[in-house]
Design an enzyme around this catalytic site. Structure first.
Site, mmCIF file in Angstrom:
data_model
loop_
_atom_site.group_PDB
_atom_site.id
_atom_site.type_symbol
_atom_site.label_atom_id
_atom_site.label_comp_id
_atom_site.label_asym_id
_atom_site.label_seq_id
_atom_site.Cartn_x
_atom_site.Cartn_y
_atom_site.Cartn_z
ATOM 1 N N ASP A 93 1.571 -4.918 8.224
ATOM 2 C CA ASP A 93 0.397 -4.052 8.134
ATOM 3 C C ASP A 93 -0.824 -4.953 7.896
ATOM 4 O OD1 ASP A 93 -1.700 -2.403 7.438
ATOM 5 O OD2 ASP A 93 -0.501 -1.102 6.141
ATOM 6 N N ARG A 118 -12.479 -3.880 -8.037
ATOM 7 C CA ARG A 118 -12.207 -4.489 -6.741
ATOM 8 C C ARG A 118 -13.501 -4.675 -5.950
ATOM 9 N NH1 ARG A 118 -8.490 -1.752 -2.044
ATOM 10 N NH2 ARG A 118 -10.323 -0.425 -1.932
ATOM 11 N N TYR A 125 -11.087 1.334 10.054
ATOM 12 C CA TYR A 125 -12.295 1.695 9.310
ATOM 13 C C TYR A 125 -12.595 0.796 8.122
ATOM 14 C CZ TYR A 125 -8.875 4.396 6.538
ATOM 15 O OH TYR A 125 -7.794 4.787 5.798
ATOM 16 N N LYS A 126 -11.796 -0.260 7.940
ATOM 17 C CA LYS A 126 -12.081 -1.186 6.841
ATOM 18 C C LYS A 126 -12.899 -2.350 7.412
ATOM 19 C CE LYS A 126 -7.838 0.227 4.469
ATOM 20 N NZ LYS A 126 -8.335 0.845 3.230
ATOM 21 N N PHE A 154 0.850 -1.186 0.000
ATOM 22 C CA PHE A 154 0.000 0.000 0.000
ATOM 23 C C PHE A 154 0.888 1.239 0.000
ATOM 24 C CE2 PHE A 154 -3.012 3.106 1.882
ATOM 25 C CZ PHE A 154 -3.947 3.043 0.862
#
Lengths: 437, 437
Positions: free
Chosen positions: A198, A396, A223-224, A129
């Site tokens: 991560d 996605r 928040y995912k 990321f």
């Protein structure tokens, strides 16, 4: 051929089905973007109103103690710990993933600098990321390390006696490919390197076993898959063997051993609490707790093992249905078929037109997202030295077993089929009738 | 002698009186701790509910654009800018004060390292807010600088040709003393040093003129006088002459020039936006905006000049009433009488018993706070090398002109008088009848 009826039957037998009612989703929406922003727990609105009107409005400054605001980072951390294979007292919810990564990578480099001063490299994956790479780039510059980026199939080969730290994201944001944490951590240890993981796309999505893997440091996102709300605080874990060893550089008052003594000299708190820095956004912390409580509820129906089993079933189904029903339209599969290498998302590739397809799906209520590949490459030709990327764009789709059902998958693929075929929109009826129960 | 009637008459003539209804305070409470956590704007509850249920719950991922979440740091920064003498586009609301201080002090040291590599000291005040000293201590260690702490009357004398950075808090958290920003910044410039100002106790409390003072960097707090809610995001300002010069170390994706290109290499955004790092806590940002909107409303009735005039009138009144009505009980005054040296709080000193007095006042609904001095000193005797502190404890009272009136001051002092005299609690009647209108 799989039918909608088959999918409805699977929903009826799903042990996690009851968790769906813990979340509020808009009518007519199939939400396949929980890997970017998780859905709203029903409890969140009332809980945040309470925090605003009662705790802040009425309790005012007294709520730091009476409403337990000061302990929220540790309290929420203890709810995250079982999801990532950590122990109570080892995790705090705080700050953003990027800032937490700065703290732990900085600590890892400090340890490496002391224990293995000749090691000069931080190894990571080229398709990690981007913000992780930015933080690493900034820290490596500052500390005189070399950030060595490799393709995902070259990670093991890149580990050598000059590797100080192996910094990886467990599940790739762009492809949904999952790395073998246990194996890569063992390889890094064998090479004498520390590991920083991560978990942004794995905490709450796949079972994670930090202790079992003998990992050193980890961070992740609130928040995912943890459904903590937009920009919810992130989390940080440090193995107890390292936690007391160093100051992390963001040495703020919430990480002080006695924050209310207001002494001018810093004395870090023992353990993970020293990884706190400044005062935390309490309203956002409050919403995060509601997201975590859905996982507490999930414990009663099989916990992360059941979540993982359903996640694989959902993604298997999505792949199978796309291949059955959407063939001949230039779609490829970026996500590994092998279960052990798959997170909780499915990424389709297409050379052209992916953006328009994703937009058309969103207009029909099927929310996934678009990640540029080919389009970036086209831009990059004008900017030499820029990103090396895939020459396909990505569609996605994230699958959150807490609130996504098998009929949702069927209907999402049906909408994709219609968009690809250029059909008129046949609005699915399932939302009202079946799936949302 | 001043009477309650006099105070009620002053409230009736107060041009800011109408702003009081923008805030919700508990019945029976006189809130004199807005310098620690500001009161709740009435608008906050509905606004946060909207952010939770509509923007998050219904808009989901789409709200990053449709609800303007991405632009909140800049949008809120533009509402803070006029309060601190900065221009639109120069401030972002983000992260915590401690983290923002790390960013700007780090940038300041980088500039000093390049422009004046022989300068080795960061000068600050010994009684600066502790977290500022912790952050500076950590950074100085890391970068090989010496953190040189002096008493507030020795700051000018400490500036020398080895000073790289002068880092100060404008209004002292413990005494309410305000430093002369224009003068000290000019002295620092004359000595060739950069300035970093922490406005935690001045933004929204006193007019601040960063540009006029020719300051270099500033940070401040969202949850004190800006009334942004518990742990609200902080803010950061960098003079445009420095903003584009360096990466700040917390180089995350929100500070990238093109965050959605997801390129693996960091390219900082132009201007202050590069001082962003990771994703921000949107619910807490939303509440902060409500606090800032009270200052937008204040513009119509005189703005920060009127706020300052009332603040001085309130603190003058408090000092005068304490001296008239509470004499003979061992109270001293830590806050300067001189207007130019006073923030928006009044700190009383007492050698013993201050904690009990503050607790008794809180029990009667007069909320101020206690800051240890003497009690820390007693502890410090057991820990050599620890804090050098005052030998008096502090009773701290903050005055927020947006929601505090003159009758509040009278009633607060009356309660203090009763507590000191050991009187039974005569419950004030003003709350219902007069002041809260």
């Amino acid at each position: 051929m799989t039918t909608l009826q088959d999918c409805l039957a699977r929903d009826a037998q799903d042990p996690l089905r009851g968790l769906r009612k813990l979340f509020k989703l808009p009518e007519g929406v199939i939400y396949l973007d929980g890997n970017s922003l998780g859905a709203m727990p029903v409890a969140a609105a009332a809980r945040v109103v309470q925090a605003v009107t009662q705790e802040w409005g009425q309790g005012l400054i007294r709520s730091w103690n009476s409403a337990g605001w000061f302990e929220l980072p540790q309290k929420l951390g203890n709810k995250i710990a079982p999801l990532i294979g950590a122990e109570a007292g080892e995790v705090v919810a705080t700050d953003s993933t990027s800032i937490n990564l700065y703290k732990v990578l900085s600590a890892a480099l400090q340890i490496a600098g002391q224990d293995a001063p000749k090691r000069s490299k931080v190894v990571s994956e080229r398709s990690n990321f981007p913000t992780d790479l930015y933080i690493a780039e900034a820290l490596c510059r500052q500390r005189g390390y070399d950030l060595h980026l490799v393709d995902s199939d070259r990670i093991e080969a890149a580990l050598a006696d000059d590797t100080a730290v192996l910094m990886l994201t467990h599940v790739n944001y762009r492809t949904g490919a999952m790395l073998d944490m246990a194996h890569l951590t063992a390889q890094a240890r064998a090479a004498g390197a520390l590991t920083v993981w991560d978990l942004a796309h794995s905490a709450g999505a796949v079972p994670v076993h930090l202790h079992a893997a003998k990992a050193d440091f980890a961070v992740g996102c609130g928040y995912k898959y943890l459904n903590g709300g937009p920009g919810a605080p992130a989390f940080v874990w440090v193995h107890p063997r390292h936690a007391d060893r160093f100051w992390q550089p963001l040495a703020g008052w919430w990480g002080h051993a006695a924050p209310f003594e207001f002494t001018p000299d810093y004395r870090p708190a023992p353990g993970i609490s020293r990884y706190l820095c400044g005062t935390q956004p309490i309203l956002s912390m409050t919403a995060l707790e509601c997201g975590l409580d859905a996982f507490v509820a999930a414990e009663a129906v099989g916990g992360m093992q059941a979540v993982r089993a359903k996640s694989l079933a959902l993604t298997d189904l999505f792949i199978a249905l796309v291949e059955e029903r959407c063939a001949g339209h230039g779609l490829g599969l970026a996500t590994p078929r092998e279960h052990g290498r798959r997170g909780s998302q499915v990424c389709l590739t297409r050379k052209h037109g992916a953006y328009a397809i994703v937009q058309a799906l969103i207009a029909r209520g099927v929310i996934g997202d678009f990640r540029a590949g080919a389009s970036i490459l086209r831009q990059a030709q004008d900017r030499p030295g820029s990103a090396r990327t895939d020459d396909h764009d990505i569609l996605r789709f994230g699958f959150t077993p807490l609130y996504t059902g098998f009929a949702d998958v069927w209907n999402a693929v049906e909408q994709l089929r219609q968009v690809l075929a250029g059909s008129e929109w046949e609005r699915p009826e399932f939302n009202q009738k079946h799936a949302v129960t």
